[in-house]
Design an enzyme around this catalytic site. Structure first.
Site, PDB file in Angstrom:
ATOM      1  N   PRO A  70       0.847  -1.198   0.000  1.00 26.59           N
ATOM      2  CA  PRO A  70       0.000   0.000   0.000  1.00 26.59           C
ATOM      3  C   PRO A  70       0.882   1.247   0.000  1.00 26.59           C
ATOM      4  O   PRO A  70       1.951   1.251   0.604  1.00 26.59           O
ATOM      5  CB  PRO A  70      -0.811  -0.132   1.288  1.00 26.59           C
ATOM      6  N   HIS A  71       0.424   2.267  -0.688  1.00 26.45           N
ATOM      7  CA  HIS A  71       1.246   3.468  -0.804  1.00 26.45           C
ATOM      8  C   HIS A  71       0.370   4.702  -0.961  1.00 26.45           C
ATOM      9  O   HIS A  71      -0.790   4.604  -1.348  1.00 26.45           O
ATOM     10  CB  HIS A  71       2.224   3.350  -1.980  1.00 26.45           C
ATOM     11  N   GLY A  72       0.966   5.829  -0.635  1.00 27.93           N
ATOM     12  CA  GLY A  72       0.242   7.076  -0.748  1.00 27.93           C
ATOM     13  C   GLY A  72       1.183   8.261  -0.733  1.00 27.93           C
ATOM     14  O   GLY A  72       2.396   8.108  -0.562  1.00 27.93           O
TER      15      GLY A  72
END
Length: 151
Positions: free
Chosen positions: A66-68
């Site tokens: 997951p990334h942001g």
């Protein structure tokens, strides 16, 4: 990219449990927020969950990344969590996710963001690494295994 530039021992957890993808993202946001200002966790969670709504960040073989992006962040940071029981992360290969590497980058870091994701995907594509991470006895051992990696 060397994974050591992203990680700090305080952002590694070895035996997490979560009943949902949302709870997993909350836990990873909490890990990523360690060392940031005290009110950053909701913003980090919002960024991770917003990206996840676009499609699963599970890359297969029991791994999710997951990334942001977050405004005001000075450099990319990462957090690692191991989920021994596994969890449904809507992976294309339908395998439960046991290894989660969450990545947070500055809002304006488009090229760096893509390069980091590619490097992480390459690192976690290795069956020997995944096996070692699943067998590690402690967060310290996980950290050392991850430090020894290079794409």
């Amino acid at each position: 990219m060397h994974i050591a530039s992203l990680l700090d021992p305080s952002r590694i957890a070895s035996d997490l449990a979560a009943g949902s993808k949302k709870r997993t993202l909350e836990q990873m946001a909490e890990l990523l927020s360690r060392g940031l200002d005290s009110e950053s966790s909701p913003e980090v969670f919002s960024s991770l969950s917003g990206r996840e709504r676009l499609g699963s960040t599970a890359i297969g073989h029991g791994v999710a990344i997951p990334h942001g992006r977050v405004a005001g962040l000075q450099q990319a940071i990462g957090a690692f969590g191991r989920y021994p029981a596994g969890l449904d992360f809507d992976a294309a290969d339908e395998e439960p996710v046991r290894l989660v590497f969450a990545l947070l980058v500055p809002a304006e870091s488009t090229t760096e963001h893509l390069q980091l994701l590619a490097g992480l995907a390459e690192i976690f594509s290795r069956p020997d690494l995944r096996a070692r991470l699943l067998k590690a006895a402690s967060p310290e051992e996980l950290y050392q295994i991850l430090l020894d990696q290079a794409p």
